[in-house]
Design a protein around this motif. Sequence first.
Motif, PDB file in Angstrom:
ATOM      1  N   UNK A   1       9.817  -2.958  11.742  1.00 30.73           N
ATOM      2  CA  UNK A   1      10.517  -3.027  10.739  1.00 30.73           C
ATOM      3  C   UNK A   1      10.010  -4.232   9.597  1.00 30.73           C
ATOM      4  N   UNK A   2       9.729  -5.473  10.218  1.00 28.00           N
ATOM      5  CA  UNK A   2       9.286  -6.355   9.473  1.00 28.00           C
ATOM      6  C   UNK A   2       7.945  -5.864   8.666  1.00 28.00           C
ATOM      7  N   UNK A   3       6.805  -5.208   9.307  1.00 30.17           N
ATOM      8  CA  UNK A   3       5.576  -4.604   8.710  1.00 30.17           C
ATOM      9  C   UNK A   3       6.099  -3.410   7.698  1.00 30.17           C
ATOM     10  N   UNK A   4       7.163  -2.431   7.934  1.00 37.36           N
ATOM     11  CA  UNK A   4       7.632  -1.777   6.974  1.00 37.36           C
ATOM     12  C   UNK A   4       8.056  -2.386   5.845  1.00 37.36           C
ATOM     13  N   UNK A   5       8.884  -3.505   5.697  1.00 37.49           N
ATOM     14  CA  UNK A   5       9.389  -4.185   4.857  1.00 37.49           C
ATOM     15  C   UNK A   5       8.605  -4.797   3.641  1.00 37.49           C
ATOM     16  N   UNK A   6       7.317  -5.179   4.308  1.00 35.03           N
ATOM     17  CA  UNK A   6       6.293  -5.901   3.770  1.00 35.03           C
ATOM     18  C   UNK A   6       5.618  -4.867   2.877  1.00 35.03           C
ATOM     19  N   UNK A   7       5.333  -3.796   3.489  1.00 32.65           N
ATOM     20  CA  UNK A   7       4.554  -2.398   2.880  1.00 32.65           C
ATOM     21  C   UNK A   7       5.481  -2.025   1.761  1.00 32.65           C
ATOM     22  N   UNK A   8       6.668  -1.881   1.897  1.00 35.23           N
ATOM     23  CA  UNK A   8       7.738  -1.349   0.761  1.00 35.23           C
ATOM     24  C   UNK A   8       7.933  -2.392  -0.325  1.00 35.23           C
ATOM     25  N   UNK A   9       7.850  -3.634  -0.011  1.00 36.87           N
ATOM     26  CA  UNK A   9       7.694  -4.481  -1.058  1.00 36.87           C
ATOM     27  C   UNK A   9       6.308  -4.429  -1.867  1.00 36.87           C
ATOM     28  N   UNK A  10       5.309  -4.160  -1.323  1.00 38.67           N
ATOM     29  CA  UNK A  10       3.920  -4.206  -1.935  1.00 38.67           C
ATOM     30  C   UNK A  10       4.024  -2.944  -2.571  1.00 38.67           C
ATOM     31  N   UNK A  11       4.398  -1.721  -2.206  1.00 39.85           N
ATOM     32  CA  UNK A  11       4.388  -0.603  -2.947  1.00 39.85           C
ATOM     33  C   UNK A  11       5.126  -0.834  -4.446  1.00 39.85           C
ATOM     34  N   UNK A  12       6.159  -1.565  -4.370  1.00 43.55           N
ATOM     35  CA  UNK A  12       6.838  -1.697  -5.447  1.00 43.55           C
ATOM     36  C   UNK A  12       6.144  -2.551  -6.649  1.00 43.55           C
ATOM     37  N   UNK A  13       5.145  -3.484  -6.001  1.00 43.40           N
ATOM     38  CA  UNK A  13       4.265  -4.224  -7.060  1.00 43.40           C
ATOM     39  C   UNK A  13       2.928  -3.402  -7.250  1.00 43.40           C
ATOM     40  N   UNK A  14       2.585  -2.673  -6.682  1.00 43.76           N
ATOM     41  CA  UNK A  14       1.346  -1.953  -6.689  1.00 43.76           C
ATOM     42  C   UNK A  14       1.210  -0.842  -7.614  1.00 43.76           C
ATOM     43  N   UNK A  15       0.046  -0.615  -8.096  1.00 52.84           N
ATOM     44  CA  UNK A  15      -0.261   0.640  -9.206  1.00 52.84           C
ATOM     45  C   UNK A  15      -0.739   1.600  -8.325  1.00 52.84           C
ATOM     46  N   UNK A  16       0.077   2.836  -8.042  1.00 55.30           N
ATOM     47  CA  UNK A  16      -0.303   4.008  -7.115  1.00 55.30           C
ATOM     48  C   UNK A  16      -0.853   5.201  -7.845  1.00 55.30           C
ATOM     49  N   UNK A  17      -1.830   5.750  -7.049  1.00 57.00           N
ATOM     50  CA  UNK A  17      -2.293   7.094  -7.769  1.00 57.00           C
ATOM     51  C   UNK A  17      -1.999   8.108  -6.719  1.00 57.00           C
ATOM     52  N   UNK A  18      -1.330   9.183  -6.832  1.00 54.52           N
ATOM     53  CA  UNK A  18      -0.686   9.469  -8.254  1.00 54.52           C
ATOM     54  C   UNK A  18       0.595   8.748  -8.224  1.00 54.52           C
ATOM     55  N   UNK A  19       1.084   8.409  -9.322  1.00 54.13           N
ATOM     56  CA  UNK A  19       2.274   7.372  -9.446  1.00 54.13           C
ATOM     57  C   UNK A  19       3.614   8.107  -8.787  1.00 54.13           C
ATOM     58  N   UNK A  20       4.351   7.338  -8.161  1.00 49.73           N
ATOM     59  CA  UNK A  20       5.775   7.939  -7.559  1.00 49.73           C
ATOM     60  C   UNK A  20       6.651   8.427  -8.526  1.00 49.73           C
ATOM     61  N   UNK A  21       7.389   9.242  -8.404  1.00 50.17           N
ATOM     62  CA  UNK A  21       8.505   9.651  -9.473  1.00 50.17           C
ATOM     63  C   UNK A  21       9.614   8.883  -9.172  1.00 50.17           C
ATOM     64  N   UNK A  22      10.572   8.802  -9.901  1.00 48.74           N
ATOM     65  CA  UNK A  22      11.724   7.934  -9.822  1.00 48.74           C
ATOM     66  C   UNK A  22      12.321   8.311  -8.604  1.00 48.74           C
ATOM     67  N   UNK A  23      12.607   9.628  -8.282  1.00 46.59           N
ATOM     68  CA  UNK A  23      13.242   9.588  -6.981  1.00 46.59           C
ATOM     69  C   UNK A  23      12.752   8.955  -5.622  1.00 46.59           C
ATOM     70  N   UNK A  24      11.239   8.937  -5.592  1.00 45.58           N
ATOM     71  CA  UNK A  24      10.643   8.394  -4.648  1.00 45.58           C
ATOM     72  C   UNK A  24      10.690   6.844  -4.809  1.00 45.58           C
TER      73      UNK A  24
ATOM     74  N   UNK B   1      12.509   4.194  -1.877  1.00 39.24           N
ATOM     75  CA  UNK B   1      11.828   2.952  -1.474  1.00 39.24           C
ATOM     76  C   UNK B   1      12.929   2.013  -1.613  1.00 39.24           C
ATOM     77  N   UNK B   2      13.684   1.838  -2.500  1.00 38.84           N
ATOM     78  CA  UNK B   2      14.720   0.707  -2.670  1.00 38.84           C
ATOM     79  C   UNK B   2      15.874   0.909  -1.747  1.00 38.84           C
ATOM     80  N   UNK B   3      16.229   2.310  -1.559  1.00 41.03           N
ATOM     81  CA  UNK B   3      17.169   2.566  -0.548  1.00 41.03           C
ATOM     82  C   UNK B   3      16.550   1.925   1.080  1.00 41.03           C
ATOM     83  N   UNK B   4      15.482   2.476   1.182  1.00 37.10           N
ATOM     84  CA  UNK B   4      14.900   1.923   2.548  1.00 37.10           C
ATOM     85  C   UNK B   4      14.877   0.559   2.722  1.00 37.10           C
ATOM     86  N   UNK B   5      14.389  -0.134   1.764  1.00 28.87           N
ATOM     87  CA  UNK B   5      14.219  -1.814   1.748  1.00 28.87           C
ATOM     88  C   UNK B   5      15.865  -2.224   1.697  1.00 28.87           C
ATOM     89  N   UNK B   6      16.953  -1.533   1.329  1.00 28.10           N
ATOM     90  CA  UNK B   6      18.238  -2.300   1.311  1.00 28.10           C
ATOM     91  C   UNK B   6      18.589  -1.843   2.683  1.00 28.10           C
TER      92      UNK B   6
END
Length: 1324
Positions: A1257-1280, A1284-1289
């Motif tokens: 759970x801790x490692x998943x939380x760090x990954x989700x935090x990093x996803x929010x601050x990273x530039x991803x290809x292809x970029x995630x949609x608003x739904x995605x 991510x935000x719901x899972x972090x909450x």
Amino acid sequence: MTSGDIIYDKIHFRHDPKWSGRLGPAEGGGLLLCVPCVIEMIDSDDIASVRKSYALSGITGVLKCSPGALRELLRQDHRVSLRFTASLLGMLHTVEDPDILEKVNQVLVQLLLELQCELSLRFVLDEVHKQLSDQLCVKGFLPTVNFLGSLMEAVPDVAHSLLTHYVPLLEHLCSALLHPDEALKASVLYVWLKLFGTAGGSAQSLPIAIRDRVCILLLHTLANASSTQLINNCVGLLWLLLQLGDAVSVLMNSPSNQVMCSENQNSHTNNSQMLSQNQEQQSPDHCPLPLILKKLLLSGDEMLQTASVKCIAAILVHSPSQCSAPFITADIPEFLFDRLASSRSEVLLWSVYSCLVLLTSDPLFFSQCHSVYGIESLVRSLKEALHLTNLEVPKQGLLLLTEILERQPTSVRLFPSGPGFAAVSEALVAGVSSSCLLVASQAANAASALLRVNHQPRPVQYREIEGLIEAITSRCSELHLPSAAHRRGCGSRKSSQASRSEGFLLQALVCFQAACRLAEECASEPLLKENTFTAPSKHSHAHDSLESLCQCLLHCCDSVWIPTVIRMCERAPNAQILQCFYSILSSQFTLLPSLMPVFANKLASSGFYRLALEHKGLLCAGNRNPDLNASGCGFLRKLSMCLLSQSDPAFASYQHDVEEAENLLQYNLPSLCFRLSDWPSLLCEDPGLQLCEYKGPRATQYCLLIILHLALQQGDRLLPDQIVFSSVAWLLHSVQEQGGCALPRCVLRSALYLLAVTQDQSPNLDGAPFNCISKALSSCQSFSSLYIHHPALLHFICRYPKLAGKFGPLVLELWLTKQTQHTDGEQTMADVQEKTERRGSRADDQEPDTETTELLALIEKYPAVILTLLDMVCTREAPLAGRALGVLEVLLRGQTEYEADLCSRLRSALLQTLQRLSMENMGHGFGQGHTAQAVNSLPLVLKLLCMTQASDPPSSSSYSEMDGVHFKLLYHVSNIAGRLKPTNTESLLPALSYLYCCLSLSPAHCSDRAVSMLLSNTGLMDQLQTVFSASSSSSSSSSCSFSPPSALLCCSHLLLSSLITLQRVHCAQVHKSISWSLDAAVQQLLLQKRNTDNLLLVSYLRLLRALLDGDLASEVVCVSSGPGLVGPRPLGFEDGALYPLGSRGAQCLSTALSGLLLQKHELLLRASVNCLSSLLGFLQRKSPPTAKFVVRQPWIRFLLCCLLSSGENCLLHPAVLRVITVLLQHGSTAVLWEPDLLQVMEAAERKGLKELSEDAAQALGLLLTQIQSSVLQPPPTEEHKQRVRSMMESLSLQAPAQSCSPGLPSNVLRVGDVSICLSDFTLN
């Protein structure tokens, strides 16, 4: 004369009408009969024979159709009746026509039966006497004698009249036997036959002279008879005479010359005198009767043969000892055996069997080898007889076989070869299998006689014996033995069946006992034991061998005989059956000694002590059934001695104790015929002065203790525990008070065991009883001879402080020694070390053994035992110290079940031990001193210290202060480690492991003192340098004299990594640095990982991580590089920035880490992730382009594909999540939103966030935090992004305690002898 009337017309008119009458049926009609007419027709010579015959036929018809009518006519005047009878008698002499004579016979007999008048009968006998007295017309005797025979057959009372009133008539009948006419002789013999047959007991009143004359004349007649009728009548009369004892003597003692002389003898008196003289003078060998009967045996008439055999049997029954010799001399047995081979007649077979049974009572039968001649015929006939419907025939044949087998002289073999023995065995198997229990019982009886040494051929046919035993056993298993209640409810028929079953069981047991006795005799005789025709290599495996027979006996005894006899004894104990049964059980201990320990355990645990003792008390009290008592005592003695030697193999080495125990059992078991309820009073009796060492009341008490001990040892409680405990305590007190001879050691051993096992339900010993027991134990010179390997003994000794102080260490030592006694007493410490490593590697998977579990229970009750075990670890030799260490290891692993301060107590004791060892080795290094025990105990002390460290609970406050025992231990261990020889790996390994854990577990405010002390220990630093140098040398050269084991190198890496980290944190002073090759480490990870232990790879990665976190610069370590990492000098910009790793080294290390990330080893996976994070951090700080280059390599994409495709469990592993996070942190383009990150999120949603472990759970939380601050290809949609935000909450709301899946343990992990602090491998 009208048709059918019996009158004479010419003279009928003269007769009085009262003598005439129409006689016929009551309905009317009938014929006219005139008695005077009939008389005159019979007497007249002018009347034709045809008319006389017609008249006789008419009279016969009247007598049959009109009973009583003729009698009424004749009763008018008895004179007329007598005249009528006399006329008929006269025809016997005047008529020659046999048909008319036959009619005269019929009319006379019927007339006398009709008249039923004693006067008429007397008149007839008188007339017969007159006719037989006329010596001039002997030739005409035949019709008269025939009539007399017919009359005696129709009127049985005639025989009695002849014996009482007509003895002269009988004399004339004897004289008639001298006539040469065989028809007359046959008729006379028929009269004698009827006389002896119908007179019964009245025949004894016949004058002796006449009887003897009849006997002699009969022999002469039979010897010369040729007609069938005469021979049959002779044999019939002979059979009747043989029922009279005196007549048998006359017949058997009448020589042939007297038989011949008797033809011309008329004086009965002279005949009697001659007979008496001949009986005294003549030898029985001259008796003609055996030869006469032998001639009948040779005839082709089976009826005559049967009659002859019956006569022989009748003679032998009268007096076998006197009468058998003439028949044996005449070779009668030979001809009887021949009849067996040629006849299928049930009557003849039974008669021959019976006759031969009687003949076997004479030794002459065997001395003339008749048994050898006839055994083959007997066996063949038995096989046929067993198929007959009359079961009495095979029963008698088996009886004959039994008699022959039992009486056959040992010097003459009946079965010299195997086939003969096989044939008789086959016949007995068929007999035992018979549906009739009487036949089966007789067959078992014959088998018992067969199973004697003198009947065994050479070689012994063990296979045939085995088959016979199996057949008897199988038949026994089919027996129906009803319970006592069932038997009382059944009728007499059922009771008879049960009685037959018991009879067969007894015979079968006797047979089985004979087989056991035969096996014992064969085992003691080499010529019988080994089959000379079998190859030596096949003797032990051959089915036709003594060993195979013994195994068969044991199997049958175990599977059939024991349950059958026990079932029978539950109903009604039988002394004879039990006597055989216990003898059989005793024999098993001699036949297969190797299997007896298991067999004895099974018997004792099944209650056989109680069974045998109850039978002795029930059936042998009052000197009853001495044979049963002897067999029962023999069984109990052998069972007890087997159990005694088995309970402790060392017991057999005390020869005096063995003899003492056996003597006590041998002399006292016979008198132990009491019920179990009487035993307590026997144990508590005061026997007074003991005059004999092995006999008397006191010796009986000793015997009782041994029996109680052995029975209880197998779970059979003969008496309640409280009674046993109090009785034994009283007995020991009584012996001490009486003084005199000391308690025998074997008895004291039993007493100690009984006290120990029965102590739970009994009060504590105190006062005089305890002092007596303590004194008795102290009086024994060798306490080990009293030791019994049972946990109750440990508890008994430790229960009383006085006994624990004196005997506790010794008992514990014996307890541990018994488990390791199979090991070599000279084994080295390295052997113990290796076994301890294997035990440690399996510690988490295996439950402790029984001995260890018992010791743990003892420690829980008596904690002082811990110190005793610790003392063993420090002072005893290798095997015992290693075993004690193993117990303490298990104790520490689960110590939360015991006292909370267990580890603290152990640390204090270990500190004292280390201080003592340091003082003993002051002035020289460890391993060079003169105290060999110190060298042996140091590795175990250090290992125990490591285990104590690993078992300390995480919540313990022991590490909060380092100035106490911990710091002192750290000091002494570091000094010892610095003084050890590098080759002393068994001590150096636990020392370095302990130092590493101390540093890692020390809190931050205490670790500065610890690291400063270790860095100031130059000896320790030199020791680490030696290990690293030896490792580098051994990898480059195979000729290196010292190659450190992987575990030692692993501990060195881990200790060094902790020193580097803490020195950098606390800026501690370094007195001596260590040289370490970075090039060799990278090459090991890159090229040698397949040949390197996983734990060693983990230690390399931990050390690299510590160095990379300090930018490969540390005062503790001087890191050296090599051409494999950096390019040629002068160094380029990147190599210089990354020195000593270099750009090539960075690529090599990242490649190696990628390969290690694909491993399934948990620690290796975590260490690889942490090292990769430190490497990328180092590259980012020193050369960002190089870091970006590394994370964007194609193999990074391949690594991710492999990790993400390994299944959902791998996908959500904390280490995998951490790898993805690290790559995203450093801008890796290999990580794609779809499918990589989306796949991870979907997997987490499917499993459920609440099901994730805390680390995941801790490692998943760090990954989700990093996803929010990273530039991803292809970029995630608003739904995605919203997902991510719901899972972090959800993760932020989830408490750590809710995670269900387990993570790593939270303290120290022991892998073999290496201790690993798991906090060093927490994911960053």
